[in-house]
Motif scaffolding. Structure first.
Motif, PDB file in Angstrom:
ATOM      1  N   TYR A  30       0.796  -1.234   0.000  1.00 22.76           N
ATOM      2  CA  TYR A  30       0.000   0.000   0.000  1.00 22.76           C
ATOM      3  C   TYR A  30       0.827   1.282   0.000  1.00 22.76           C
ATOM      4  O   TYR A  30       0.317   2.350   0.304  1.00 22.76           O
ATOM      5  CB  TYR A  30      -1.012   0.027   1.160  1.00 22.76           C
ATOM      6  CG  TYR A  30      -1.982  -1.123   1.126  1.00 22.76           C
ATOM      7  CD1 TYR A  30      -2.863  -1.284   0.058  1.00 22.76           C
ATOM      8  CD2 TYR A  30      -2.004  -2.055   2.149  1.00 22.76           C
ATOM      9  CE1 TYR A  30      -3.750  -2.349   0.014  1.00 22.76           C
ATOM     10  CE2 TYR A  30      -2.886  -3.127   2.120  1.00 22.76           C
ATOM     11  CZ  TYR A  30      -3.756  -3.268   1.048  1.00 22.76           C
ATOM     12  OH  TYR A  30      -4.627  -4.330   1.005  1.00 22.76           O
ATOM     13  N   MET A  31       2.123   1.191  -0.330  1.00 11.36           N
ATOM     14  CA  MET A  31       2.942   2.387  -0.474  1.00 11.36           C
ATOM     15  C   MET A  31       2.808   2.880  -1.911  1.00 11.36           C
ATOM     16  O   MET A  31       2.259   2.169  -2.767  1.00 11.36           O
ATOM     17  CB  MET A  31       4.409   2.072  -0.144  1.00 11.36           C
ATOM     18  CG  MET A  31       4.656   1.817   1.335  1.00 11.36           C
ATOM     19  SD  MET A  31       6.380   1.414   1.727  1.00 11.36           S
ATOM     20  CE  MET A  31       7.225   2.920   1.282  1.00 11.36           C
ATOM     21  N   PRO A  32       3.300   4.100  -2.219  1.00 11.11           N
ATOM     22  CA  PRO A  32       3.229   4.574  -3.606  1.00 11.11           C
ATOM     23  C   PRO A  32       3.800   3.578  -4.613  1.00 11.11           C
ATOM     24  O   PRO A  32       3.274   3.421  -5.706  1.00 11.11           O
ATOM     25  CB  PRO A  32       4.035   5.872  -3.568  1.00 11.11           C
ATOM     26  CG  PRO A  32       3.835   6.378  -2.174  1.00 11.11           C
ATOM     27  CD  PRO A  32       3.828   5.126  -1.316  1.00 11.11           C
ATOM     28  N   ILE A  33       4.887   2.891  -4.254  1.00  5.03           N
ATOM     29  CA  ILE A  33       5.356   1.749  -5.048  1.00  5.03           C
ATOM     30  C   ILE A  33       4.929   0.520  -4.264  1.00  5.03           C
ATOM     31  O   ILE A  33       5.498   0.192  -3.221  1.00  5.03           O
ATOM     32  CB  ILE A  33       6.884   1.770  -5.252  1.00  5.03           C
ATOM     33  CG1 ILE A  33       7.319   3.058  -5.944  1.00  5.03           C
ATOM     34  CG2 ILE A  33       7.320   0.538  -6.051  1.00  5.03           C
ATOM     35  CD1 ILE A  33       8.820   3.227  -6.044  1.00  5.03           C
ATOM     36  N   ASP A  34       3.902  -0.152  -4.746  1.00  9.78           N
ATOM     37  CA  ASP A  34       3.312  -1.275  -4.023  1.00  9.78           C
ATOM     38  C   ASP A  34       4.071  -2.557  -4.363  1.00  9.78           C
ATOM     39  O   ASP A  34       4.014  -3.048  -5.501  1.00  9.78           O
ATOM     40  CB  ASP A  34       1.835  -1.411  -4.374  1.00  9.78           C
ATOM     41  CG  ASP A  34       1.068  -2.298  -3.403  1.00  9.78           C
ATOM     42  OD1 ASP A  34       1.649  -3.284  -2.907  1.00  9.78           O
ATOM     43  OD2 ASP A  34      -0.108  -1.988  -3.135  1.00  9.78           O
ATOM     44  N   SER A  35       4.777  -3.079  -3.388  1.00  8.21           N
ATOM     45  CA  SER A  35       5.638  -4.238  -3.596  1.00  8.21           C
ATOM     46  C   SER A  35       4.882  -5.487  -4.039  1.00  8.21           C
ATOM     47  O   SER A  35       5.474  -6.391  -4.635  1.00  8.21           O
ATOM     48  CB  SER A  35       6.428  -4.541  -2.320  1.00  8.21           C
ATOM     49  OG  SER A  35       5.549  -4.823  -1.244  1.00  8.21           O
TER      50      SER A  35
END
Length: 112
Positions: free
Chosen positions: A11-16
């Motif tokens: 759920y971060m800007p770059i979603d792992s």
């Protein structure tokens, strides 16, 4: 020294969850050779670490594929350059072989 940091997580800007592998290219825009220490870290600790040299004058170097296995990760790159403008970075994020995103040096946090 120039330090670049790229982070990905759930759920971060770059979603792992959508990144299974990274392809990384480094471009040296300076006249002299550039050395870059690269570290890839995940929940279990460091899983990739290398030191690469890139010749000057616009030369580039493609790193070996870095597999993230859709886990959170931090990509840290430390170069022996005093100017961030001398370094170009392109990161292609892939999932199951398909391109999902492209990031450049502008997407990295710059640490002084």
């Amino acid at each position: 020294m120039s330090v670049f940091k790229l982070e990905a997580g759930v759920y971060m800007p770059i979603d792992s969850r959508y990144v299974g592998m990274l392809e990384v290219d480094i471009v040296n825009r300076a006249a002299k050779e550039l050395n870059v220490w690269i570290q890839m870290k995940g929940p279990g600790g460091i899983f990739s670490e290398m030191l690469v040299s890139v010749q000057g004058g616009g030369s580039s170097k493609r790193l070996q594929d870095m597999h993230t296995n859709e886990q959170p990760f931090t990509l840290l790159m430390i170069a022996n350059s005093k100017s961030y403008d001398e370094i170009g970075i392109t990161v292609r994020a892939k999932r199951n072989g398909d391109l999902v995103a492209i990031f450049t040096q502008d997407h990295f946090d710059r640490i002084h």
